[in-house]
Motif scaffolding. Sequence first.
Motif: not given
Length: 561
Positions: A395, A400-401, A448, A451-452, A456
Amino acid sequence: MRPVSSPKKRFRLIVGGALVLLQAAAHPAHAVETHRLVIPIPVAQHLLGCRAAFIDTIREELLVHNLWATEVIISPLDCNTTFLLPDGRTAAVVSTEMTYSRWSTGLPAPSVKPGAGFTLRRTSTQPQLTYSISELEARPEDRAPPEPEPPSGPEETVVERAAGWLDSFSTTGRLLGSAGHQRPSLGAINPDNQVLGLPGMLTTAEARWDLSVDVWQLQFMAKPRLTWTREELRQGPDTGASTADTELFLLEGTARANLFDTVFLSFGRENLQWGPGQSVNPSNPFFFENGRENPIREIPGIDFFRAVWLPSYSWTVSWLLNTGKGEGDFANRPWHPSYALKTDYVGYAGNAGALVHGGDDFPTSVRGYFHWTASDAASLYGEASLATESGALYPTGTGGALEEADGDDSGSYLFGLIGGAYTFAIGPTLNVEYIYNGEGYSDGEANRFFDLGHAVGGAVEAGLLDPAELELRDTRLRLLRRNYLFLQYLQTEIANRFTVLLRWTENLDDRSGLGSVLLEWNLSDRWRLFGYGDGGSGGNRDEFGSVMRWRGFAGVELSLF
């Protein structure tokens, strides 16, 4: 696992040192005799592979380790081996018949064949072989040693050759049916099951055939499969919706050519597994799963070209080229061709192997494993992989990917395990393993990542994202974090009918865990009941609690032939 049906004969297998305690039930005219049949691991491997170049060495080794036998006769055609007693009776027949129908968990796969004697069957492609024991009987005097073969006569006719091919043809057929239920974790990552859409009810029916035939110096093997699957949603906006699918495919299929006694080539679809680890196998770069947690479920093969050379009695050198994805389950991971140069050593107290793996789209890695038999009851083993680059996705801090690791990263990534096994006198085997995954997420990367996932899930729940348009990416990690403890309890042949397999994997970083249980009940030589279940502990930000809460299924298997 099929039980030995005859109550008159019972055997105990000691896998660790490849020693077999053998009870020979004599003909009524003779007293009951008991012999200790000793088959060292290298000898068993050469017998199963029928390496004709080493027949004389194999015979000498068997005579040295089995002083009760006056002679050992090995067929150069199929390596079937006969042990003779002093009075000319046949004490045992070691058949080299091979089967690939069941593997994983290290379970023997007995096949009772009255009169066939002691049967070695290879249940996996791993260096540490497992054995099955069928009936073994001391034969009467009329079973005298075979007469020497007469001098060769006229050249074999086409009809005789075709008849030989038919004799080499073997097949097994099984039907399986199962039904199960699973409960997804309906948390922030998968709110109301809208993101992943995991089914709650699963029903399957399968027909499994295994075919093999030898033609001259060629061997052919195929495993066609016919499956019917029905899935039904039990959570989410589409609760009650169901889908059904029927598929005919080739799970495995290979052609092998024996160029010389010590060299062969093969091409086809295979499930190549090696390494002593029960939880994962870091030394195997081609398969993320080893299937040992659930031997009912088969691991699909991928396509390989292999060249194998046997330079000596104990060494094997292999070149492996992965040419296609076959039926392999890569989830959302991309497939790319890769290759490996591998060498294996099998000794009397253990075995070891090493390989180099690489490819245009893979970081070069060095891998290896070892297995040492400390005693009849205890063994130590380990596996490792070391690479200078990571192939996993991580991440990013702001995007954010999930992205590949920074190309400037010049660190090293170690993935390894160390473990031990102990077999108690009453039967069960206990395995303990520690796993370190250097590619796994640190605490910051894990935060992270979740979180991502939560972002989503929240966007889908709020209607800002359409689940059908989501492109889910796999992390390309076998394990999400870095430190794990694994425990396994296995007991087979309970009352000659039952098998129990219990496993627990503890994530030492986030304190979540995954437990599983496998139960098998052999009703007869043809019918088997089985059940499997697993469950995760942890929360929405933990590896084993964030996606699936629990699942389980039960089924039945019928062996047709």
